[in-house]
Design an enzyme around this catalytic site. Structure first.
Site, mmCIF file in Angstrom:
data_model
loop_
_atom_site.group_PDB
_atom_site.id
_atom_site.type_symbol
_atom_site.label_atom_id
_atom_site.label_comp_id
_atom_site.label_asym_id
_atom_site.label_seq_id
_atom_site.Cartn_x
_atom_site.Cartn_y
_atom_site.Cartn_z
ATOM 1 C CG HIS A 47 -10.921 9.529 -7.517
ATOM 2 N ND1 HIS A 47 -10.323 8.572 -6.719
ATOM 3 C CD2 HIS A 47 -12.110 9.003 -7.904
ATOM 4 C CE1 HIS A 47 -11.105 7.512 -6.651
ATOM 5 N NE2 HIS A 47 -12.193 7.743 -7.352
ATOM 6 C CB CYS A 80 -6.819 8.814 -1.355
ATOM 7 S SG CYS A 80 -6.586 9.618 -2.931
HETATM 8 N N1 ARG Z 1 -6.272 2.538 -6.109
HETATM 9 C C1 ARG Z 1 -7.379 3.369 -5.789
HETATM 10 C C2 ARG Z 1 -8.277 3.530 -7.000
HETATM 11 O O1 ARG Z 1 -7.770 3.649 -8.085
HETATM 12 C C3 ARG Z 1 -6.908 4.702 -5.303
HETATM 13 C C4 ARG Z 1 -8.001 5.564 -4.792
HETATM 14 C C5 ARG Z 1 -7.528 6.908 -4.393
HETATM 15 N N2 ARG Z 1 -8.539 7.648 -3.740
HETATM 16 C C6 ARG Z 1 -8.863 8.917 -3.987
HETATM 17 N N3 ARG Z 1 -9.724 9.492 -3.210
HETATM 18 N N4 ARG Z 1 -8.381 9.565 -5.006
HETATM 19 O O2 ARG Z 1 -9.473 3.503 -6.890
#
Ligand code: ARG
Length: 285
Positions: free
Chosen positions: A169, A278
């Site tokens: 991300h 996150c």
């Molecule tokens: N386990 C989640 C995923 O892989 C973590 C999300 C993390 N969020 C972020 N904004 N980077 O989707």
């Protein structure tokens, strides 16, 4: 002499980690057999919320839903800008029901929610940065979604390609320290037109790296160690930077630039590939 930075009160939407755990693996940080200390996770999360409130920020909560262990990662649910809400469409089937839960919250709070046609994971991949929205792609959010974002907000949306699966991300590889126009003592007006960023260059394709270098020549460049410590998954209010304490090099760089790091340890959430940002959806009026 570092300039003195001025904070602006923010409004954040968060989700208590009552059902947080690692039940599936959809990024390299997650392991099916991960042992999550859920009680510790709850305490770590509360420390973050207390830190936001102690620094004058408003915190709203959406109710956690059983069976949605990643719902705690509120940033992925939407992008809000100028009172408009662009909702989410998750890549992983396990996370898709989260969109409706957040949409329900936004609607109850009086917002219309735009439902994207393409895969789009909210602020996880969409970062407002002054005149632009920076938009990550490569692992989750698609180029088609970037076009939808630009059309919806009417803000130039700059696509950036992520190339390292650890930084799947955009908000794991880049964050904005201070919005432009936010008073920062000792700054020239042209310079103030662009916000200050911190990012990890190697998370991006060479072309995207060059775009960042051109648009944000004064950015703070983070090391791989600090990025792997979730140091770029930080939240700034213009002065205070809520940041993983493990990101020691970046903490020093921020201090040298006049920011005030507020270390908050979310180590249990790192097992799911998430950190401070996150867990935090900013609601921008
Ligand atoms: N386990 C989640 C995923 O892989 C973590 C999300 C993390 N969020 C972020 N904004 N980077 O989707």
């Amino acid at each position: 002499m570092p300039t003195s930075r001025i904070s602006r009160a923010r409004r954040y939407l968060v989700c208590q980690p009552r059902h947080f755990d690692v039940h599936y693996a959809i990024n390299p940080w997650m392991r099916d057999d991960a042992q999550v200390d859920t009680a510790l996770a709850g305490r770590q999360w509360q420390t973050l919320i207390d830190a936001y409130r102690d620094h004058g920020h408003e915190v709203e909560t959406v109710a956690p839903v059983p069976g949605l262990p990643d719902m705690v990662f509120a940033a992925n649910s939407a992008l809000t800008l100028a009172g408009k809400v662009f909702g989410s469409r998750f890549h992983a089937p396990q996370r898709r029901p989260e969109s409706t839960e957040y949409e329900t919250w936004f609607k109850a709070a009086g917002y219309d929610v735009y439902q994207p046609e393409s895969t789009c994971e909210g602020e996880g991949d969409l970062v407002p940065a002054g005149r632009y929205i920076l938009a990550g792609t490569g692992f989750r959010t698609t180029r088609e979604a970037h076009a939808e974002v630009q059309e919806f907000f009417g803000v130039p949306t700059i696509g950036l390609r992520l190339v390292d699966p650890h930084f799947y991300h955009l908000d794991t590889a880049l964050f904005v320290l201070g919005a432009p126009g936010e008073p920062e003592e000792g700054r020239e007006s042209e310079e103030a037109a662009e916000p200050t960023l911190a990012y990890y260059p190697e998370a991006f394709s060479s072309g995207s790296r060059e775009v960042l270098r051109r648009l944000f020549p004064n950015a703070i460049l983070a090391t791989r160690d600090d990025a792997m410590a979730f140091g770029l998954n930080s939240v700034s209010d213009g002065r205070h930077v809520f940041i993983a304490p493990q990101a020691t090099g970046l903490i020093d760089q921020l201090t040298a630039r006049g920011y005030v790091p507020v270390p908050v340890d979310l180590s249990e959430f790192h097992k799911a590939g998430g950190g401070i940002k996150c867990c935090t959806q900013e609601i921008r009026p």
